[in-house]
Structures are given as C-alpha cells and as structure tokens.
Motif scaffolding. Structure first.
Motif, PDB file in Angstrom:
ATOM      1  N   SER A 191      31.606  39.766  42.700  1.00 31.13           N
ATOM      2  CA  SER A 191      31.813  38.560  43.496  1.00 31.13           C
ATOM      3  C   SER A 191      32.727  37.583  42.759  1.00 31.13           C
ATOM      4  CB  SER A 191      30.476  37.891  43.812  1.00 31.13           C
ATOM      5  OG  SER A 191      29.809  37.501  42.623  1.00 31.13           O
ATOM      6  N   ALA A 192      33.328  36.667  43.503  1.00 34.88           N
ATOM      7  CA  ALA A 192      34.302  35.741  42.931  1.00 34.88           C
ATOM      8  C   ALA A 192      33.697  34.873  41.834  1.00 34.88           C
ATOM      9  CB  ALA A 192      34.890  34.870  44.034  1.00 34.88           C
ATOM     10  N   ASP A 193      32.421  34.530  41.957  1.00 31.45           N
ATOM     11  CA  ASP A 193      31.774  33.707  40.927  1.00 31.45           C
ATOM     12  C   ASP A 193      31.176  34.533  39.796  1.00 31.45           C
ATOM     13  OD1 ASP A 193      29.569  34.854  42.152  1.00 31.45           O
ATOM     14  OD2 ASP A 193      28.675  32.955  42.802  1.00 31.45           O
ATOM     15  N   GLY A 194      31.299  35.856  39.877  1.00 30.39           N
ATOM     16  CA  GLY A 194      30.791  36.722  38.820  1.00 30.39           C
ATOM     17  C   GLY A 194      29.295  36.918  38.821  1.00 30.39           C
ATOM     18  N   ALA A 195      28.611  36.422  39.850  1.00 33.58           N
ATOM     19  CA  ALA A 195      27.152  36.471  39.851  1.00 33.58           C
ATOM     20  C   ALA A 195      26.595  37.794  40.363  1.00 33.58           C
ATOM     21  CB  ALA A 195      26.592  35.328  40.692  1.00 33.58           C
ATOM     22  N   HIS A 247      29.585  57.380  54.602  1.00 36.80           N
ATOM     23  CA  HIS A 247      30.350  57.576  53.371  1.00 36.80           C
ATOM     24  C   HIS A 247      31.221  56.382  52.963  1.00 36.80           C
ATOM     25  CE1 HIS A 247      30.039  62.260  53.013  1.00 36.80           C
ATOM     26  NE2 HIS A 247      28.870  61.656  53.120  1.00 36.80           N
ATOM     27  N   PRO A 248      30.603  55.237  52.669  1.00 38.55           N
ATOM     28  CA  PRO A 248      31.376  54.117  52.127  1.00 38.55           C
ATOM     29  C   PRO A 248      31.975  54.505  50.775  1.00 38.55           C
ATOM     30  CG  PRO A 248      29.032  53.744  51.799  1.00 38.55           C
ATOM     31  CD  PRO A 248      29.160  54.963  52.672  1.00 38.55           C
ATOM     32  N   PHE A 249      33.206  54.098  50.543  1.00 35.91           N
ATOM     33  CA  PHE A 249      33.887  54.498  49.307  1.00 35.91           C
ATOM     34  C   PHE A 249      34.435  53.290  48.552  1.00 35.91           C
ATOM     35  CE2 PHE A 249      36.717  56.913  46.560  1.00 35.91           C
ATOM     36  CZ  PHE A 249      35.964  58.042  46.298  1.00 35.91           C
ATOM     37  N   GLY A 250      35.475  52.667  49.056  1.00 35.38           N
ATOM     38  CA  GLY A 250      35.963  51.443  48.438  1.00 35.38           C
ATOM     39  C   GLY A 250      35.120  50.256  48.867  1.00 35.38           C
ATOM     40  N   VAL A 251      34.905  49.311  47.954  1.00 34.71           N
ATOM     41  CA  VAL A 251      34.101  48.121  48.251  1.00 34.71           C
ATOM     42  C   VAL A 251      34.802  46.903  47.660  1.00 34.71           C
ATOM     43  CG1 VAL A 251      32.648  48.512  46.199  1.00 34.71           C
ATOM     44  CG2 VAL A 251      31.805  47.058  48.057  1.00 34.71           C
ATOM     45  N   THR A 252      34.746  45.780  48.406  1.00 32.99           N
ATOM     46  CA  THR A 252      35.461  44.574  48.016  1.00 32.99           C
ATOM     47  C   THR A 252      34.652  43.348  48.410  1.00 32.99           C
ATOM     48  OG1 THR A 252      37.583  45.677  48.440  1.00 32.99           O
ATOM     49  CG2 THR A 252      37.626  43.286  48.285  1.00 32.99           C
ATOM     50  N   ARG A 274      31.583  37.569  51.364  1.00 37.11           N
ATOM     51  CA  ARG A 274      31.071  38.757  52.032  1.00 37.11           C
ATOM     52  C   ARG A 274      31.529  40.018  51.303  1.00 37.11           C
ATOM     53  NH1 ARG A 274      31.828  37.676  58.582  1.00 37.11           N
ATOM     54  NH2 ARG A 274      30.051  36.242  58.824  1.00 37.11           N
ATOM     55  N   ILE A 275      30.867  41.130  51.635  1.00 31.93           N
ATOM     56  CA  ILE A 275      31.229  42.433  51.079  1.00 31.93           C
ATOM     57  C   ILE A 275      31.824  43.282  52.199  1.00 31.93           C
ATOM     58  CG2 ILE A 275      30.346  44.573  50.060  1.00 31.93           C
ATOM     59  CD1 ILE A 275      28.132  42.889  48.762  1.00 31.93           C
ATOM     60  N   TYR A 276      32.892  43.996  51.856  1.00 27.94           N
ATOM     61  CA  TYR A 276      33.571  44.869  52.811  1.00 27.94           C
ATOM     62  C   TYR A 276      33.618  46.278  52.232  1.00 27.94           C
ATOM     63  CZ  TYR A 276      35.111  40.461  54.866  1.00 27.94           C
ATOM     64  OH  TYR A 276      35.143  39.217  55.426  1.00 27.94           O
ATOM     65  N   ILE A 315      29.208  42.900  55.157  1.00 30.80           N
ATOM     66  CA  ILE A 315      27.822  42.691  54.718  1.00 30.80           C
ATOM     67  C   ILE A 315      27.662  41.318  54.084  1.00 30.80           C
ATOM     68  CG2 ILE A 315      26.115  43.490  53.007  1.00 30.80           C
ATOM     69  CD1 ILE A 315      27.260  46.359  53.623  1.00 30.80           C
ATOM     70  N   ASP A 316      26.587  40.648  54.435  1.00 30.05           N
ATOM     71  CA  ASP A 316      26.207  39.385  53.800  1.00 30.05           C
ATOM     72  C   ASP A 316      25.410  39.731  52.542  1.00 30.05           C
ATOM     73  OD1 ASP A 316      24.808  37.095  52.946  1.00 30.05           O
ATOM     74  OD2 ASP A 316      24.646  36.306  54.982  1.00 30.05           O
ATOM     75  N   PRO A 317      25.956  39.463  51.332  1.00 35.34           N
ATOM     76  CA  PRO A 317      25.268  39.900  50.114  1.00 35.34           C
ATOM     77  C   PRO A 317      24.051  39.061  49.762  1.00 35.34           C
ATOM     78  CG  PRO A 317      27.251  38.687  49.549  1.00 35.34           C
ATOM     79  CD  PRO A 317      27.258  38.832  51.046  1.00 35.34           C
TER      80      PRO A 317
END
Length: 301
Positions: A129-133, A165-170, A175-177, A189-191
């Motif tokens: 995540s952008a804040d590193g948390a 089969h999710p592969f790349g994640v961002t 949010r997570i894609y 996805i709402d983390p």
C-alpha cells in the motif's frame, strides 16, 4: 551516466527471461543504456529508487539478485525454486512470495528474514500500500488475495477474487486491483473491509495492472493488448494493441505513460496515458517479462 548532480533519470529495469538478461532503460531517451547477464530465467523484478537498488529473481533457481542502478551485482540470496513475486518493502528490503511453499517473506536490506507468513495456494504477485502499512499477495490457485500487516506479517484478510487465477496485484488510491487470468477480468477489493467491491472486464488472459494519468491499464497476454479504464468510475475506455504477449506493466514516474514488456515481440512499449498512442518501442533481449514495479525516478544523491 547515472550520477548527474542536477537531474534525476527516469529508469526502467526489464528482465528478459529467455535472454537471461537485465536491461537498464533510460525512459526519457527511450533507449537501453546498459545490459547485464543474469542466468536461469530472470522474470520478477522490483526497483527501489530511494535505496538505489534493483531486485531480480531467477525463476529457475529462486536466486535473488540485488543490483545497483547500473545493473551491477551487489548481493545474492538463494531463496528456493518457489521464490517468485517481488515488491519493495518500506525502509528497504523486499517482500517475496513462495509459489510452492505458499508463503510471503519480508526481507530487510541485508536480506535477513523479518517475518514469514502463510498465504493461500500459489502466491504470484505481491504489492504494498502507498503508506507502507499493508501488503497483499495474489494467490493464484486459491482464486483469492491475502492481505497482511506489513510490519508484523499478521494476516488481516483473505478475499476471493471475482475471476479465477489472480496473478498481478496492485494497490491504488486505497484499493487493491488484481488481474484474474482465467476470468478475463479484474477484481477491485477494499483492503480495510476485506471485501470485493467491483469487477471489470478485460481482454483475454489479463496479467498485471498499473495506473497513470487518472487511468488504469491491464495487460492482456492472449490479446496482445492493454485494457484501459477510468481509475475513478472503473468504466472501460478502450483496448489498445501494444505488442505480442504483453506481461509486465509499470507507470512512468511522471504519470504520463505506462511501460509494457512484450514477451513475444521482444520489446518495451511506452504507451501514452492520455492519447493512448505509442510513444516508443524499445528492442530488448528475448522474452522480456518484467513482473513487478520496474520503473522509477532515480533519487538524487
């Protein structure tokens, strides 16, 4: 060439699995400025501009290579053949997924283990995540993502993806894609809540996701294209041909474009985020994959 006291350089570090090479690309000049041999099929990569380090995993052996911005070796660690996804950790070091062992490990800057936690089956990509948390893995064979506390390794959530089969994640904007390869879709996805909030259609066999200029971009392996969507509304805007079998994708530091590694056409395509035109095609050694965040702006000394 990488030590200008005045200007930082926008760089890309592209792994070529078939060619056993790492190419250092000057993104402003759109040319390869250095190339180095890395044996045993290098594929995953992560660039840490602040630490001036590049991390690469050789897929055939699981050896982690640490290099400087010129592509010269600094350190190595043998992590086992399952080592795969890479993401830079806050404060230095990396997160590494283990495909066979179904784990996520945090390594510090000296490559010592900070923690290791179980994921679901076959974790591929990993993102922070952008804040590193928080840190998340795309657990391919479980059709799920795992979300962890980045500091402790405690698993916060496991969430089923919309497609198989999710592969790349961002992570992007809270949010997570995930690119769901066999679902021809992207999950959103709402983390914090740990729940699926949206699904976006993509092209055939999506691989990875990046964001630039207020838009999202998904590489589609079998379609030789990138799906473009609005980052706020998630509306699909276009599907743009790039090169043969696009895989890794990463935004340019200024957000003006994305860089796409095309495995079968042996090139890096720079796609403008606004006009969706091709800015440049940069020839590379055979089989570029660049799975991970492989672009960044060199930090000034």
């Amino acid at each position: 060439w990488l030590a200008s006291p005045v200007l930082a350089v926008d760089l890309a570090f592209v792994t070529s699995q078939n060619g056993n090479a790492l190419s250092v690309v000057d993104l402003e000049r759109a040319e390869v400025i250095a190339s180095h041999d890395i044996p045993d099929a290098p594929a995953p990569v992560a660039y840490d501009p602040q630490a001036r380090r590049v991390y690469v995993i050789a897929a055939n052996t699981g050896r982690l290579h640490v290099l400087d911005e010129a592509g010269l070796p600094l350190a190595q660690a043998d992590l086992g053949e399952g080592a795969f996804g890479l993401a830079v950790a806050p404060g230095g070091g990396v997160f590494v997924t283990d495909w066979f062992g179904a784990t996520l490990t945090r390594l510090d800057a000296a490559l010592a283990s900070v923690w290791q936690s179980p994921t679901a089956a076959a974790p591929a990509g990993v993102a922070v995540s952008a804040d590193g948390a928080m840190v998340a893995t795309a657990d391919r064979d479980a059709d799920a993502i795992s979300i962890f506390d980045a500091a402790t390794g405690h698993r916060l959530h496991q969430v089923k993806t919309a497609g198989a089969h999710p592969f790349g994640v961002t992570f992007h904007d809270g949010r997570i894609y995930t690119a769901d390869v066999q679902g021809n879709s992207m999950s959103v996805i709402d983390p914090v809540a740990g729940r699926l909030v949206a699904q976006v259609p993509t092209g055939n066999h999506p691989y990875a996701v990046a964001f630039a200029g207020g838009r999202g971009f998904v590489t589609n392996q079998y379609a030789s294209s990138v799906t473009v969507f609005d980052a706020d509304t998630l509306e699909v805007l276009d599907e743009v041909e790039v090169g043969d079998y696009p895989e890794g994708i990463s935004a340019l530091p200024d957000g003006s474009a994305v860089a796409v590694a095309n495995w079968e056409s042996d090139e890096l395509t720079i796609l403008e985020a606004d006009s969706l035109t091709i800015r440049a095609r940069i020839p590379l050694p055979s089989g570029p994959r660049a799975f991970g965040v492989f672009t960044g702006r060199q930090a000034l000394p």
